[in-house]
Design a protein around this motif. Structure first.
Motif, PDB file in Angstrom:
ATOM      1  N   PRO A   1       0.935  -1.224  -0.002  1.00 58.01           N
ATOM      2  CA  PRO A   1      -0.026  -0.219   0.060  1.00 58.01           C
ATOM      3  C   PRO A   1       0.728   1.198  -0.080  1.00 58.01           C
ATOM      4  CG  PRO A   1      -0.636  -1.634   1.478  1.00 58.01           C
ATOM      5  CD  PRO A   1       0.615  -2.006   1.143  1.00 58.01           C
ATOM      6  N   GLU A   2       2.165   1.161   0.678  1.00 57.06           N
ATOM      7  CA  GLU A   2       2.875   2.333   0.802  1.00 57.06           C
ATOM      8  C   GLU A   2       4.276   1.791   1.307  1.00 57.06           C
ATOM      9  OE1 GLU A   2       3.045   6.821   2.842  1.00 57.06           O
ATOM     10  OE2 GLU A   2       1.163   5.824   2.803  1.00 57.06           O
ATOM     11  N   VAL A   3       5.195   2.226   0.399  1.00 54.98           N
ATOM     12  CA  VAL A   3       6.497   1.517   0.730  1.00 54.98           C
ATOM     13  C   VAL A   3       7.123   1.907   2.055  1.00 54.98           C
ATOM     14  CG1 VAL A   3       9.175   1.377  -0.226  1.00 54.98           C
ATOM     15  CG2 VAL A   3       7.233   1.180  -1.674  1.00 54.98           C
ATOM     16  N   ALA A   4       6.739   3.385   2.499  1.00 54.29           N
ATOM     17  CA  ALA A   4       7.352   3.991   3.753  1.00 54.29           C
ATOM     18  C   ALA A   4       6.839   3.332   4.886  1.00 54.29           C
ATOM     19  CB  ALA A   4       7.057   5.267   3.585  1.00 54.29           C
ATOM     20  N   LEU A   5       5.787   2.484   4.805  1.00 47.17           N
ATOM     21  CA  LEU A   5       4.875   1.989   5.807  1.00 47.17           C
ATOM     22  C   LEU A   5       5.333   0.560   6.117  1.00 47.17           C
ATOM     23  CD1 LEU A   5       1.410   3.579   5.732  1.00 47.17           C
ATOM     24  CD2 LEU A   5       3.159   4.281   6.997  1.00 47.17           C
ATOM     25  N   THR A   6       6.131   0.059   5.128  1.00 46.74           N
ATOM     26  CA  THR A   6       6.517  -1.377   5.175  1.00 46.74           C
ATOM     27  C   THR A   6       7.918  -1.624   5.056  1.00 46.74           C
ATOM     28  OG1 THR A   6       6.118  -1.445   2.823  1.00 46.74           O
ATOM     29  CG2 THR A   6       4.207  -2.212   4.108  1.00 46.74           C
ATOM     30  N   PRO A   7       8.703  -0.968   5.750  1.00 44.29           N
ATOM     31  CA  PRO A   7      10.262  -1.310   5.710  1.00 44.29           C
ATOM     32  C   PRO A   7      10.619  -2.685   6.117  1.00 44.29           C
ATOM     33  CG  PRO A   7       9.599   0.162   7.732  1.00 44.29           C
ATOM     34  CD  PRO A   7       8.234  -0.052   6.836  1.00 44.29           C
ATOM     35  N   GLN A   8       9.985  -3.409   6.984  1.00 38.41           N
ATOM     36  CA  GLN A   8      10.268  -4.774   7.380  1.00 38.41           C
ATOM     37  C   GLN A   8      10.216  -5.611   6.306  1.00 38.41           C
ATOM     38  OE1 GLN A   8       7.499  -4.430  10.146  1.00 38.41           O
ATOM     39  NE2 GLN A   8       8.777  -4.773  12.122  1.00 38.41           N
ATOM     40  N   THR A   9       9.043  -5.602   5.583  1.00 42.58           N
ATOM     41  CA  THR A   9       8.735  -6.233   4.180  1.00 42.58           C
ATOM     42  C   THR A   9       9.877  -6.305   3.074  1.00 42.58           C
ATOM     43  OG1 THR A   9       6.545  -6.277   4.497  1.00 42.58           O
ATOM     44  CG2 THR A   9       7.296  -6.766   2.224  1.00 42.58           C
ATOM     45  N   VAL A  10      10.128  -4.904   3.015  1.00 41.20           N
ATOM     46  CA  VAL A  10      11.389  -4.507   2.107  1.00 41.20           C
ATOM     47  C   VAL A  10      12.670  -5.223   2.498  1.00 41.20           C
ATOM     48  CG1 VAL A  10      12.956  -2.750   1.047  1.00 41.20           C
ATOM     49  CG2 VAL A  10      10.118  -2.398   1.349  1.00 41.20           C
ATOM     50  N   GLY A  11      12.946  -5.088   4.021  1.00 44.65           N
ATOM     51  CA  GLY A  11      14.224  -5.596   4.609  1.00 44.65           C
ATOM     52  C   GLY A  11      14.197  -7.196   4.365  1.00 44.65           C
ATOM     53  N   ARG A  12      13.108  -7.799   4.537  1.00 45.42           N
ATOM     54  CA  ARG A  12      13.197  -9.321   4.364  1.00 45.42           C
ATOM     55  C   ARG A  12      13.556  -9.854   2.813  1.00 45.42           C
ATOM     56  NH1 ARG A  12       8.099 -11.768   7.276  1.00 45.42           N
ATOM     57  NH2 ARG A  12       8.855 -13.789   6.629  1.00 45.42           N
ATOM     58  N   LEU A  13      12.850  -8.906   1.839  1.00 45.22           N
ATOM     59  CA  LEU A  13      12.919  -9.249   0.585  1.00 45.22           C
ATOM     60  C   LEU A  13      14.374  -9.202   0.212  1.00 45.22           C
ATOM     61  CD1 LEU A  13      10.750  -9.943  -1.853  1.00 45.22           C
ATOM     62  CD2 LEU A  13      10.918  -7.381  -2.192  1.00 45.22           C
ATOM     63  N   ARG A  14      15.018  -8.013   0.609  1.00 41.83           N
ATOM     64  CA  ARG A  14      16.319  -7.665   0.340  1.00 41.83           C
ATOM     65  C   ARG A  14      17.181  -8.767   0.975  1.00 41.83           C
ATOM     66  NH1 ARG A  14      15.969  -1.366  -0.185  1.00 41.83           N
ATOM     67  NH2 ARG A  14      16.410  -1.140  -2.205  1.00 41.83           N
ATOM     68  N   SER A  15      16.934  -9.248   1.821  1.00 41.81           N
ATOM     69  CA  SER A  15      17.880 -10.252   2.655  1.00 41.81           C
ATOM     70  C   SER A  15      17.839 -11.614   1.682  1.00 41.81           C
ATOM     71  CB  SER A  15      17.608 -10.477   4.201  1.00 41.81           C
ATOM     72  OG  SER A  15      17.607  -9.199   4.803  1.00 41.81           O
ATOM     73  N   ARG A  16      16.316 -12.082   1.421  1.00 41.76           N
ATOM     74  CA  ARG A  16      16.330 -13.283   0.930  1.00 41.76           C
ATOM     75  C   ARG A  16      17.073 -13.113  -0.540  1.00 41.76           C
ATOM     76  NH1 ARG A  16      11.906 -15.819   3.878  1.00 41.76           N
ATOM     77  NH2 ARG A  16      11.791 -17.340   2.291  1.00 41.76           N
ATOM     78  N   LEU A  17      16.849 -12.164  -1.327  1.00 43.76           N
ATOM     79  CA  LEU A  17      17.330 -11.957  -2.831  1.00 43.76           C
ATOM     80  C   LEU A  17      18.747 -11.687  -2.987  1.00 43.76           C
ATOM     81  CD1 LEU A  17      14.451 -10.378  -4.582  1.00 43.76           C
ATOM     82  CD2 LEU A  17      15.133 -12.647  -4.377  1.00 43.76           C
ATOM     83  N   SER A  18      19.383 -11.181  -1.702  1.00 41.92           N
ATOM     84  CA  SER A  18      20.756 -10.945  -1.858  1.00 41.92           C
ATOM     85  C   SER A  18      21.622 -12.193  -1.900  1.00 41.92           C
ATOM     86  CB  SER A  18      21.263  -9.956  -0.469  1.00 41.92           C
ATOM     87  OG  SER A  18      20.957 -10.681   0.565  1.00 41.92           O
ATOM     88  N   LYS A  19      21.177 -13.182  -1.465  1.00 41.00           N
ATOM     89  CA  LYS A  19      21.714 -14.448  -1.376  1.00 41.00           C
ATOM     90  C   LYS A  19      21.917 -15.196  -2.971  1.00 41.00           C
ATOM     91  CE  LYS A  19      19.371 -16.589   1.552  1.00 41.00           C
ATOM     92  NZ  LYS A  19      18.560 -17.538   2.581  1.00 41.00           N
ATOM     93  N   ARG A  20      20.745 -14.755  -3.597  1.00 37.39           N
ATOM     94  CA  ARG A  20      20.877 -15.309  -5.109  1.00 37.39           C
ATOM     95  C   ARG A  20      21.415 -14.099  -5.831  1.00 37.39           C
ATOM     96  NH1 ARG A  20      16.896 -17.246  -2.238  1.00 37.39           N
ATOM     97  NH2 ARG A  20      15.952 -19.417  -2.976  1.00 37.39           N
ATOM     98  N   GLY A  21      22.123 -13.229  -5.707  1.00 38.77           N
ATOM     99  CA  GLY A  21      22.713 -12.140  -6.442  1.00 38.77           C
ATOM    100  C   GLY A  21      21.796 -11.317  -6.955  1.00 38.77           C
ATOM    101  N   GLN A  22      20.559 -11.167  -6.359  1.00 36.79           N
ATOM    102  CA  GLN A  22      19.535 -10.448  -7.080  1.00 36.79           C
ATOM    103  C   GLN A  22      19.393  -8.876  -6.227  1.00 36.79           C
ATOM    104  OE1 GLN A  22      17.716 -10.359  -9.826  1.00 36.79           O
ATOM    105  NE2 GLN A  22      18.714 -12.320 -10.479  1.00 36.79           N
TER     106      GLN A  22
END
Length: 751
Positions: free
Chosen positions: A266-287
């Motif tokens: 709904p709003e990126v600024a209100l979901t930093p935890q989701t963004v953080g989890r997404l980045r953490s999971r994909l960083s292992k795949r080089g994405q």
């Protein structure tokens, strides 16, 4: 003119006619000008920007055509499915194709952002000793600058020199003019994946064991992904049931197989935890993840867009406009909190991000996941029609219990307290108990400010906005009366402006008063307020959430933004100060919104190992949405609400179109709205369309920013079939030039 064998393309020029025009492609551009390419074309003796659409089907003599001047990029800026999506958006939402394409293609991409340059200074020549002595006598600061640069190994940024040596720009310019210094321009590198959420929101990855329901949902979604067909899923999971983990498993599978994913929030600024989890999971795949939000600079937006268009980035997370990301091989679209009104665009084209996501998934033969603890009735109705697959998550992870909900009848509380009560005795006791146990609490009130209005008890005068038909809200933090619609402000007077009575005072309460009241109840508590007023200061929102997560804040007071996707394990108490606000809105969705808000807010409690409690303060404790929310009885609420909607033929059983007329003269606006209504009724009778027209009437919020508003409602069975006839008739209707009218298909704001 073009040669007979020239390749012909269809181009929609921006700022030109509303239909595409045919142009010939010169031989040197043949490999660069295809569907989705951004080009420059001649139009009326001027060069204009345009987007290449699908090729023409009719026979055209190439000799009559002009050539495309140039292609702005080596790659198309939009994908073929986005071109088809644009045509559907224009038809369904009654918008011009140009406005749709301007919405899809960001302005920085259309503007061809040049690299940002930095001005550097370096010595052009070393002055002779006698020159330095003379310079030191006449201009000591210039001499200091020269000595400083003599000690440097290379050019130094001009701005850094000015700030560090406390110089004036004139000192630098004078030395350049004398030939002692030279200026060097250097392009700044921009990183498409850098944004303000990148630094501190990456969360450590942990192995997650799926619950039985999560595993079943993941298996069902993976089966749909394997089929490579359009399949929408509704992930209906209670708060804390692990919907995000289901999204991430599906996303990881698609990325591993080389596909692309859009993740809408709904709003990126209100979901930093989701963004953080997404980045953490994909960083292992080089994405890397492109996060699409409004705080990106123009250059970052351009770079991020082109990174997706070239296939360098395959995952984007963002608010509703991220649905237009030019990703190749799009296989999965995720819409988190799909019930949120924030997915609806307020300006033309007035699209709904969730509905556009489903349609784009259909065009790409992709899987679309819609997730929510409180799905919209439209989505649930699609499940009933077998259009969507349903995946239920009825339990929280680790079998954590849903919070216990207590209702407080504020009518009785008001009698016992002999006056207006903002915080009930039960809520005050629970807050004190949690503070002593070093547990955290959240207080929710969807009304900011200190007092909702200023009123005189003698003459009845109420302070109102001179530009809108709303009362002014008193904000004690800066001693201002503010309009929450247009932003008008004024200083409050100690006496009534009308009769001079000294009893002129504020009534009602907002988040500021709640913050003050709780501070009096628990003086030692660390209390912080989170609403639009605090959000105006950049980064303060994230700092407050970070401090709350680390235990530096005991009680958080805020508006509805606290109901969106926040996960704090130490929060064991949530208080809803006034649960009745949404019930009093003149909207057929009032009960649905109240139920959704109560369930979402209650879901912030007890997400850790400790049990949670929710205190709901209400003057209407027997109201159905409040009772159903107290019992977490979604099925019961759904059955009752759908029955009422079915009886009155409200959405989702029919589509709703709002036709809004606005102008500065209320009589003129009302007159033309009435004339249009009569003309439309006559027209529809001839076409034998099944349309119910209601109105025109003044909008509930009649005056906004000095313009008066009237509206009509069209209840229709098929928007795509009926709306083109309404739009065609509107073009021939002689509307006054002072009146603006807009069509809003499937509106979420009825006020």
């Amino acid at each position: 003119m073009a040669e007979p064998s020239a390749h012909i393309v269809d181009v929609l020029p921006f700022g030109g006619p509303e239909k595409p025009l045919a142009y010939a492609v010169p031989a040197k551009l043949k490999g660069y000008v295809g569907p989705g390419a951004l080009v420059r074309v001649p139009l009326l003796n001027r060069s204009r920007l345009g987007l290449v659409c699908e090729g023409l089907t009719e026979e055209i003599d190439p000799k009559r055509l002009k050539f495309v001047h140039d292609a702005l990029y080596d790659d198309p800026v939009v994908t073929p499915d986005l071109l088809r999506l644009a045509q559907w958006l224009a038809r369904y939402y009654a918008a011009s194709l140009e406005s749709v394409l301007e919405t899809i293609v960001p302005a920085p991409v259309r503007a061809i952002m040049a690299p940002k340059t930095t001005r550097l200074l370096a010595l052009a020549q070393r002055p002779a000793p006698e020159e330095m002595d003379a310079l030191a006598r006449r201009a000591p600061r210039q001499a200091e600058l020269v000595k400083f640069l003599e000690q440097q190994s290379g050019p130094v940024p001009r701005g850094l020199l000015i700030s560090r040596l406390k110089l004036t720009p004139g000192s630098c310019d004078a030395l350049v003019k004398k030939g002692i210094l030279k200026e060097v321009l250097q392009d700044e590198a921009r990183e498409a994946y850098t944004d303000e959420l990148a630094e501190d929101e990456a969360l450590p990855t942990q192995e997650v064991t799926l619950t039985e329901e999560q595993a079943a949902a993941v298996a069902d979604v993976e089966q749909s992904l394997e089929a490579r067909e359009f399949r929408p899923h509704l992930i209906h999971g209670v708060t804390g049931s692990g919907k995000t983990e289901v999204y991430l498993r599906a996303l990881e599978r698609v990325v591993d197989e080389g596909g692309s994913v859009i993740f809408l929030v709904p709003e990126v600024a209100l979901t930093p935890q989701t963004v953080g989890r997404l980045r953490s999971r994909l960083s292992k795949r080089g994405q890397k993840v492109v996060v699409w939000h409004s705080h990106l600079s123009a250059g970052e937006r351009a770079d991020g867009w082109m990174a997706m268009a070239r296939g360098e980035a395959r995952v984007v997370v963002g608010a509703r406009s991220a649905i237009f990301a030019p990703l190749k091989d799009l296989r999965l679209i995720i819409v988190d909190e799909e019930h949120e009104p924030a997915y609806k665009q307020a300006e033309s084209p007035r699209y709904h991000g969730r509905d556009v996501a489903v349609y784009r998934a259909m065009l790409c033969k992709a899987v679309c996941l819609l997730g929510s603890a409180t799905p919209a009735l439209e989505s649930l109705y699609n499940v009933e029609l077998k259009s969507y697959r349903l995946n239920r998550l009825s339990r929280r992870v680790d079998d954590r219990q849903l919070p216990t909900v207590h209702l407080v009848d504020m009518k009785r509380e008001k009698l016992s307290s002999h006056g207006a009560a903002t915080i009930s005795n039960m809520l005050a006791d629970k807050l004190l108990d949690r503070f002593e146990k070093q547990e955290q609490s959240i207080l929710f009130l969807n009304r900011r400010g200190y007092s909702t209005r200023m009123i005189c008890p003698e003459c009845g005068y109420v302070a109102e906005c001179p530009h809108c038909s709303v009362t002014l809200t008193y904000h004690r933090s800066d001693n201002r009366l503010k309009c929450h619609v247009c932003g008008y402000q004024e200083r409050p007077t100690p006496r009534c402006p009308k009769c001079g009575c000294s009893k002129y005072r504020g009534v009602g309460f907002g988040t500021q008063r709640i913050e003050e009241t709780v501070q009096k109840i628990i003086p030692r508590a660390r209390i912080m307020r989170l609403d639009t007023d605090t959000m105006s200061k950049k980064h303060l929102f994230r700092k407050i959430l970070s401090d709350f997560r680390t235990g530096k804040i005991d009680i958080l007071v805020g508006t509805q933004m606290l109901a969106k996707g926040l996960d704090f394990p130490n929060v064991t108490l949530v208080g809803m100060v006034d649960a009745d606000i949404a019930l009093h809105v003149p909207d057929f969705r009032a009960a649905e919104r109240t139920f959704q808000l109560l369930v979402q807010v209650a879901g912030r409690a007890g997400r850790g190992d400790k049990a949670g409690e929710v205190i709901v303060q209400t003057f209407m404790p027997h109201s159905p949405p409040i009772q159903y929310a107290r019992r977490s009885d979604f099925e019961g609420f759904l059955e009752e609400e759908l029955e009422q909607r079915r009886e009155f033929h409200y959405p989702p059983f029919r589509h709703l179109v709002r036709h809004l007329f606005r102008g500065r003269n209320p009589e003129k606006v009302g007159f033309f709205a009435e004339q249009w209504s009569r003309r439309l009724e006559e027209h529809l009778e001839k076409l034998d369309h099944n349309v119910e027209i209601r109105g025109p009437v003044a909008a509930p919020l009649e005056k906004v920013k000095d313009t008066y508003r009237f509206h009509l409602w069209y209840f229709v069975g098929n928007v795509s079939k009926i709306l083109p006839d309404i739009v065609a008739l509107r073009k021939d209707f002689p509307m006054d030039e002072d009146i603006v009218d807009v069509l809003d298909v499937d509106p979420v704001d009825l006020v």
